[in-house]
Design a protein around this motif. Sequence first.
Motif, PDB file in Angstrom:
ATOM      1  N   GLY A   1      50.903  21.655  21.662  1.00  0.00           N
ATOM      2  CA  GLY A   1      51.283  22.840  20.906  1.00  0.00           C
ATOM      3  C   GLY A   1      51.015  24.168  21.562  1.00  0.00           C
ATOM      4  N   SER A   2      50.641  24.179  22.830  1.00  0.00           N
ATOM      5  CA  SER A   2      50.377  25.450  23.500  1.00  0.00           C
ATOM      6  C   SER A   2      51.661  26.245  23.696  1.00  0.00           C
ATOM      7  CB  SER A   2      49.736  25.204  24.870  1.00  0.00           C
ATOM      8  OG  SER A   2      49.680  26.396  25.628  1.00  0.00           O
ATOM      9  N   GLN A   3      51.551  27.561  23.617  1.00  0.00           N
ATOM     10  CA  GLN A   3      52.696  28.414  23.904  1.00  0.00           C
ATOM     11  C   GLN A   3      53.058  28.377  25.387  1.00  0.00           C
ATOM     12  OE1 GLN A   3      51.750  32.581  23.271  1.00  0.00           O
ATOM     13  NE2 GLN A   3      49.584  32.219  23.732  1.00  0.00           N
ATOM     14  N   TYR A   4      52.177  27.815  26.207  1.00  0.00           N
ATOM     15  CA  TYR A   4      52.411  27.756  27.640  1.00  0.00           C
ATOM     16  C   TYR A   4      52.949  26.403  28.105  1.00  0.00           C
ATOM     17  CZ  TYR A   4      49.219  31.788  27.531  1.00  0.00           C
ATOM     18  OH  TYR A   4      48.617  32.990  27.260  1.00  0.00           O
ATOM     19  N   SER A   5      53.170  25.458  27.199  1.00  0.00           N
ATOM     20  CA  SER A   5      53.524  24.098  27.607  1.00  0.00           C
ATOM     21  C   SER A   5      54.779  24.048  28.470  1.00  0.00           C
ATOM     22  CB  SER A   5      53.702  23.208  26.373  1.00  0.00           C
ATOM     23  OG  SER A   5      52.479  23.040  25.683  1.00  0.00           O
ATOM     24  N   GLN A   6      55.797  24.828  28.090  1.00  0.00           N
ATOM     25  CA  GLN A   6      57.017  24.824  28.888  1.00  0.00           C
ATOM     26  C   GLN A   6      56.763  25.335  30.301  1.00  0.00           C
ATOM     27  OE1 GLN A   6      59.936  23.575  28.381  1.00  0.00           O
ATOM     28  NE2 GLN A   6      59.617  22.926  26.272  1.00  0.00           N
TER      29      GLN A   6
ATOM     30  N   TYR B   1      41.032  14.509  35.629  1.00  0.00           N
ATOM     31  CA  TYR B   1      40.646  15.888  35.923  1.00  0.00           C
ATOM     32  C   TYR B   1      40.831  16.733  34.672  1.00  0.00           C
ATOM     33  CZ  TYR B   1      41.049  14.205  40.697  1.00  0.00           C
ATOM     34  OH  TYR B   1      40.898  13.468  41.854  1.00  0.00           O
ATOM     35  N   GLY B   2      39.945  17.721  34.496  1.00  0.00           N
ATOM     36  CA  GLY B   2      40.066  18.608  33.355  1.00  0.00           C
ATOM     37  C   GLY B   2      39.737  20.035  33.745  1.00  0.00           C
ATOM     38  N   ILE B   3      40.515  20.980  33.200  1.00  0.00           N
ATOM     39  CA  ILE B   3      40.266  22.396  33.462  1.00  0.00           C
ATOM     40  C   ILE B   3      40.378  23.160  32.152  1.00  0.00           C
ATOM     41  CG2 ILE B   3      40.921  22.423  35.878  1.00  0.00           C
ATOM     42  CD1 ILE B   3      43.668  23.162  35.225  1.00  0.00           C
ATOM     43  N   GLN B   4      39.439  24.105  31.948  1.00  0.00           N
ATOM     44  CA  GLN B   4      39.399  24.845  30.698  1.00  0.00           C
ATOM     45  C   GLN B   4      40.338  26.046  30.698  1.00  0.00           C
ATOM     46  OE1 GLN B   4      37.535  23.994  27.639  1.00  0.00           O
ATOM     47  NE2 GLN B   4      39.327  25.277  27.280  1.00  0.00           N
ATOM     48  N   PHE B   5      40.823  26.454  31.852  1.00  0.00           N
ATOM     49  CA  PHE B   5      41.722  27.603  31.945  1.00  0.00           C
ATOM     50  C   PHE B   5      43.165  27.133  32.084  1.00  0.00           C
ATOM     51  CE2 PHE B   5      39.963  26.646  36.110  1.00  0.00           C
ATOM     52  CZ  PHE B   5      41.091  26.510  36.903  1.00  0.00           C
ATOM     53  N   HIS B   6      44.099  28.092  32.171  1.00  0.00           N
ATOM     54  CA  HIS B   6      45.523  27.770  32.241  1.00  0.00           C
ATOM     55  C   HIS B   6      46.058  27.999  33.661  1.00  0.00           C
ATOM     56  CE1 HIS B   6      46.355  27.110  27.959  1.00  0.00           C
ATOM     57  NE2 HIS B   6      45.420  28.021  27.749  1.00  0.00           N
ATOM     58  N   PRO B   7      46.309  26.936  34.418  1.00  0.00           N
ATOM     59  CA  PRO B   7      46.843  27.100  35.771  1.00  0.00           C
ATOM     60  C   PRO B   7      48.328  27.441  35.781  1.00  0.00           C
ATOM     61  CG  PRO B   7      46.705  24.777  35.263  1.00  0.00           C
ATOM     62  CD  PRO B   7      46.091  25.515  34.089  1.00  0.00           C
ATOM     63  N   GLU B   8      49.000  27.237  34.644  1.00  0.00           N
ATOM     64  CA  GLU B   8      50.448  27.420  34.603  1.00  0.00           C
ATOM     65  C   GLU B   8      50.866  28.876  34.486  1.00  0.00           C
ATOM     66  OE1 GLU B   8      49.262  26.351  30.284  1.00  0.00           O
ATOM     67  OE2 GLU B   8      48.542  26.044  32.332  1.00  0.00           O
ATOM     68  N   VAL B   9      49.944  29.771  34.090  1.00  0.00           N
ATOM     69  CA  VAL B   9      50.305  31.178  33.918  1.00  0.00           C
ATOM     70  C   VAL B   9      50.076  31.932  35.223  1.00  0.00           C
ATOM     71  CG1 VAL B   9      49.754  31.094  31.461  1.00  0.00           C
ATOM     72  CG2 VAL B   9      48.020  31.889  33.072  1.00  0.00           C
ATOM     73  N   THR B  10      50.823  33.007  35.410  1.00  0.00           N
ATOM     74  CA  THR B  10      50.741  33.747  36.671  1.00  0.00           C
ATOM     75  C   THR B  10      49.396  34.441  36.846  1.00  0.00           C
ATOM     76  OG1 THR B  10      51.782  35.666  35.606  1.00  0.00           O
ATOM     77  CG2 THR B  10      53.233  34.138  36.781  1.00  0.00           C
ATOM     78  N   HIS B  11      48.657  34.682  35.738  1.00  0.00           N
ATOM     79  CA  HIS B  11      47.373  35.355  35.830  1.00  0.00           C
ATOM     80  C   HIS B  11      46.329  34.502  36.560  1.00  0.00           C
ATOM     81  CE1 HIS B  11      49.619  37.636  33.121  1.00  0.00           C
ATOM     82  NE2 HIS B  11      48.792  37.774  32.112  1.00  0.00           N
ATOM     83  N   THR B  12      46.523  33.186  36.581  1.00  0.00           N
ATOM     84  CA  THR B  12      45.662  32.321  37.391  1.00  0.00           C
ATOM     85  C   THR B  12      46.259  32.297  38.788  1.00  0.00           C
ATOM     86  OG1 THR B  12      44.985  30.968  35.504  1.00  0.00           O
ATOM     87  CG2 THR B  12      44.757  29.988  37.690  1.00  0.00           C
TER      88      THR B  12
ATOM     89  N   SER C   1      66.026  27.376  19.891  1.00  0.00           N
ATOM     90  CA  SER C   1      66.835  26.897  18.781  1.00  0.00           C
ATOM     91  C   SER C   1      66.289  25.619  18.166  1.00  0.00           C
ATOM     92  CB  SER C   1      68.274  26.651  19.250  1.00  0.00           C
ATOM     93  OG  SER C   1      68.845  27.841  19.752  1.00  0.00           O
ATOM     94  N   ALA C   2      65.445  24.913  18.917  1.00  0.00           N
ATOM     95  CA  ALA C   2      64.962  23.619  18.454  1.00  0.00           C
ATOM     96  C   ALA C   2      63.745  23.786  17.569  1.00  0.00           C
ATOM     97  CB  ALA C   2      64.597  22.735  19.652  1.00  0.00           C
ATOM     98  N   ALA C   3      63.526  22.791  16.716  1.00  0.00           N
ATOM     99  CA  ALA C   3      62.281  22.765  15.951  1.00  0.00           C
ATOM    100  C   ALA C   3      61.132  22.589  16.919  1.00  0.00           C
ATOM    101  CB  ALA C   3      62.323  21.610  14.948  1.00  0.00           C
ATOM    102  N   SER C   4      60.060  23.353  16.718  1.00  0.00           N
ATOM    103  CA  SER C   4      58.977  23.347  17.704  1.00  0.00           C
ATOM    104  C   SER C   4      57.645  23.179  17.016  1.00  0.00           C
ATOM    105  CB  SER C   4      58.996  24.645  18.508  1.00  0.00           C
ATOM    106  OG  SER C   4      57.894  24.729  19.358  1.00  0.00           O
ATOM    107  N   LYS C   5      56.727  22.500  17.711  1.00  0.00           N
ATOM    108  CA  LYS C   5      55.361  22.356  17.233  1.00  0.00           C
ATOM    109  C   LYS C   5      54.445  23.368  17.891  1.00  0.00           C
ATOM    110  CE  LYS C   5      55.753  17.376  16.450  1.00  0.00           C
ATOM    111  NZ  LYS C   5      55.185  16.051  16.767  1.00  0.00           N
ATOM    112  N   GLN C   6      55.012  24.263  18.659  1.00  0.00           N
ATOM    113  CA  GLN C   6      54.179  25.156  19.442  1.00  0.00           C
ATOM    114  C   GLN C   6      53.462  26.174  18.574  1.00  0.00           C
ATOM    115  OE1 GLN C   6      56.579  26.951  22.441  1.00  0.00           O
ATOM    116  NE2 GLN C   6      56.766  25.082  23.641  1.00  0.00           N
ATOM    117  N   GLY C   7      52.261  26.533  19.019  1.00  0.00           N
ATOM    118  CA  GLY C   7      51.479  27.568  18.377  1.00  0.00           C
ATOM    119  C   GLY C   7      50.823  28.411  19.443  1.00  0.00           C
ATOM    120  N   LYS C   8      49.665  28.942  19.140  1.00  0.00           N
ATOM    121  CA  LYS C   8      48.943  29.712  20.127  1.00  0.00           C
ATOM    122  C   LYS C   8      48.284  28.784  21.116  1.00  0.00           C
ATOM    123  CE  LYS C   8      48.050  33.489  16.899  1.00  0.00           C
ATOM    124  NZ  LYS C   8      47.015  34.283  16.216  1.00  0.00           N
ATOM    125  N   ALA C   9      47.956  29.349  22.288  1.00  0.00           N
ATOM    126  CA  ALA C   9      47.380  28.509  23.350  1.00  0.00           C
ATOM    127  C   ALA C   9      46.009  27.973  22.941  1.00  0.00           C
ATOM    128  CB  ALA C   9      47.250  29.329  24.612  1.00  0.00           C
TER     129      ALA C   9
END
Length: 349
Positions: A18-23, A173-184, A341-349
């Motif tokens: 459900g993260s807003q960053y999943s895509q 492996y596990g990481i607490q931050f978001h590697p997918e965003v440009t800020h990382t 347009s699709a139904a989404s389960k996404q919420g905040k990160a």
Amino acid sequence: MTTNTQITEDRILILDFGSQYSQLIARRVRDAGVYSEMYAFDMSEEDIRAFNPNGIILSGGPESVHEAGSPRAPEVVFNLGVPVLGICYGLQTMSEQLGGKVEAGTVHEFGYAEVDILVRDQLIGELQDNENQLHVWMSHGDKVSKIPEGFAVTASTPSCPFAMVSDEARHFYGIQFHPEVTHTSKGKEILSNFVHKICGCRSLWTSEHIIDLRIEQLRQQIGNEKVLLGLSGGVDSSVVAALLHKAIGDQLTCVFVDNGLLRLNEGEQVMQMFAENMGIRVIRADAEERFLTALAGEVDPEAKRKIIGREFIEVFAEEARKLDGVKYLAQGTIYPDVIESAASKQGKA
């Protein structure tokens, strides 16, 4: 030579919590040249096994692992024998499910953070921003307070002692931050290390291979049937027109609705590019007077948009009824529009 089947052989499965960053995770994996697909976290064991991933990524999400009914990864994820990367909530549920503990953090981290590298595992490799530091983007309230047996802490912050952890024997492996965003700043490299060095995926997902794959898929799907496409001259429909024409040739007919609202000479340019230069069959519906009459006196932008949409559909339908034997209607749209347009389960990160 790489075949169309081979470009999707190496593949990463992303389970969405459900993260807003999943895509963005899927985008970064594909940017690394590796095919990926994203499904909801409750994907069945049967479907996960059938997908046959080289590795699995567990996304972030807005929930707390302490909440009743909060999402969990299917147990098969940890029994399949493939590498697993948990991001943010993905790390937390992986820790809980494998015998660790997660607690509410006394300090919530949202934004820029400097992570101190303690151990250089395969995920971190030689990466750093400052000496033995990574600049990352945090977004969490809960945090791991005890890592599962077999795990080692590889990076930390003062308020998040388990910012990165790994069990190299099982390739978890596990990481607490978001590697997918440009800020990382080294996020793309972290994901590349996971999909290439840890999962062993090759960089087969390239633009050239994707085009060949889509053309082959279109030929198989359409066969000898006829296809109708609404051509506007914009990027979306133009790309679809080019792909379809390369796949099925004269089986494609395009209808270009000239509404009189285009840029100067744009209508002629559309016809020249697609009809004359590419040899695509394009029917030009000259509807300028019709559109301008319908719009006369209207000043509200939203009302104008609805009028234009209504008139386009009617003109397109009128032209379509003149054609015989059309089985398929093609539409060009960009991927973000599909997600929106699709139904989404996404919420905040």
